[in-house]
Structures are given as C-alpha cells and as structure tokens.
Write an enzyme that holds these catalytic residues in place. Structure first.
Site, PDB file in Angstrom:
ATOM      1  N   GLU A  98      -4.184  35.305  30.581  1.00 50.02           N
ATOM      2  CA  GLU A  98      -4.218  36.433  31.510  1.00 50.02           C
ATOM      3  C   GLU A  98      -3.001  36.425  32.438  1.00 50.02           C
ATOM      4  OE1 GLU A  98      -8.595  37.817  32.360  1.00 50.02           O
ATOM      5  OE2 GLU A  98      -8.443  35.661  32.742  1.00 50.02           O
ATOM      6  N   GLU A 118     -13.401  33.042  26.732  1.00 43.65           N
ATOM      7  CA  GLU A 118     -14.466  33.052  27.737  1.00 43.65           C
ATOM      8  C   GLU A 118     -15.846  33.319  27.154  1.00 43.65           C
ATOM      9  OE1 GLU A 118     -10.726  33.931  30.122  1.00 43.65           O
ATOM     10  OE2 GLU A 118     -11.500  34.339  28.122  1.00 43.65           O
TER      11      GLU A 118
END
Length: 201
Positions: A98, A118
């Site tokens: 990210e 995730e």
C-alpha cells in the site's frame, strides 16, 4: 537526503514507530526547497512485509481508533507535492504494498513480490491499497488480488501497470531508482509540481 538505521532482517513490519519516522522524514523533505524528489528504498531481501500484526492483535477498539487517527503515512506519500519514487526488492506485502501504491513511480528488482494478503488474516487492506490498486489495474483484477490474497512477482506487476520498470539481476535496482529520481530532479520544479497535480486530478 535522509537515511534510516539498518533494521534486523526479522523486523519486516511497517510498524507505527517506523511509519511516524518515515512521515516526519517526508514532511521535512517536502518543506526543504533544495529537495526536489523523494526516494524510498528498502533492503535487498524486503521492502516491507505489511503492518505490525502482533501490535494490532494486542490493541482494543479504542486503541485501534487512536492508531488510525491523524494523517496516515499513505496519505502523506500520496499527497506529497513532490514526486515520490519507491524502489522495491523482495517482499512488499500488505501495508508495504500500500505504501508503494501511494507513490508516483515504482522501480522493482526481479526478486520483488507484491500482495495484499489481509483477507487471509481475516481483515481487509486499510491503507487505501484496494482503492489505489483498482485505479491502476481495474476492478476485476483488483478483486482477484484482494479477495484471494495472491502474491504477484515483479514481471506480472509490470504487465499490470503497477510497476514502472523491473531491473534485472545484472543491474542495481537502487541505482535505477536514484537515476530516475535524478532525471526528474533536473526538471523545472514548478512544472514538475503542477504536472503531478494535473495527473492526480
């Protein structure tokens, strides 16, 4: 220039202290008129293997809300008025990926590996990665990568438009990152800032 102390190879997480330190360094570089481009590079073995999951598991809801308050490192990178280039080798997973997605240009070594795992931990990407990834690769591919947690190598990331350039084994990925930064740094700074704003708009 700003450099971070060398960290143990086991310290792969993009921890809260590291995020704070990195955000402060970026803010200082952005405020310095002598600095025209910001380059963030990791080590040969890893860029960042996500958030500090151990810390996250130890905080309650109130603690999690406190951690989320304020301007995140992802916002700091994405909203920086100066170009931000990331050099990635090894793992760039979860929050590490990210962080790279928030930058303007990504240079990767052939050993680089990207992913948003995730979902395999029962959580979702929380640093804007799912939105930024979708803007780059489109909804269908982003859905696949986010919902499966599948990792992709540097060549696939380049083919998807995530990575600008992949540096082969015989080349130095750090040198290539700084080479691109140097080219941009030679351009008129006002034009670079306005060009970045135009692309983002």
């Amino acid at each position: 220039t700003h450099s971070f102390p060398t960290r143990r190879s086991s310290d792969l997480a993009l921890s809260i202290p590291l995020r704070t330190e990195l955000a402060a360094a970026i803010a200082a570089a952005e405020a310095d008129p002598e600095i025209r481009v910001i380059a963030i590079v990791g080590q040969d073995e890893h860029f960042a293997a996500g958030a500090d999951i151990k810390l996250m598991s130890e905080v309650d809801l109130v603690g999690a809300m406190e951690m989320a308050r304020g301007r995140s490192i992802f916002q700091t990178v994405a909203e920086c008025s100066k170009p931000v280039i990331v050099g990635v080798s090894g793992f760039a997973l979860g929050a590490g990926f990210e962080l790279a997605l928030a930058a303007d240009i990504i240079v990767a070594s052939e050993s680089a590996e990207f992913g948003l795992p995730e979902v395999t931990l029962g959580i979702i990407p929380g640093g804007g990665g799912s939105q930024r990834l979708t803007r780059i690769v489109g909804k269908q591919k982003a859905m696949e990568l986010v919902l499966t947690g599948r990792r992709i190598d540097a060549r696939e990331a380049e083919a998807l438009g995530i990575v600008n350039t992949v540096v082969g084994k015989r080349e130095n990925w750090r040198e290539k990152t700084l080479e691109i930064a140097a080219v941009i740094a030679r351009r008129p700074p006002v034009a670079v800032r306005l060009a970045k704003q135009a692309v983002n708009a």
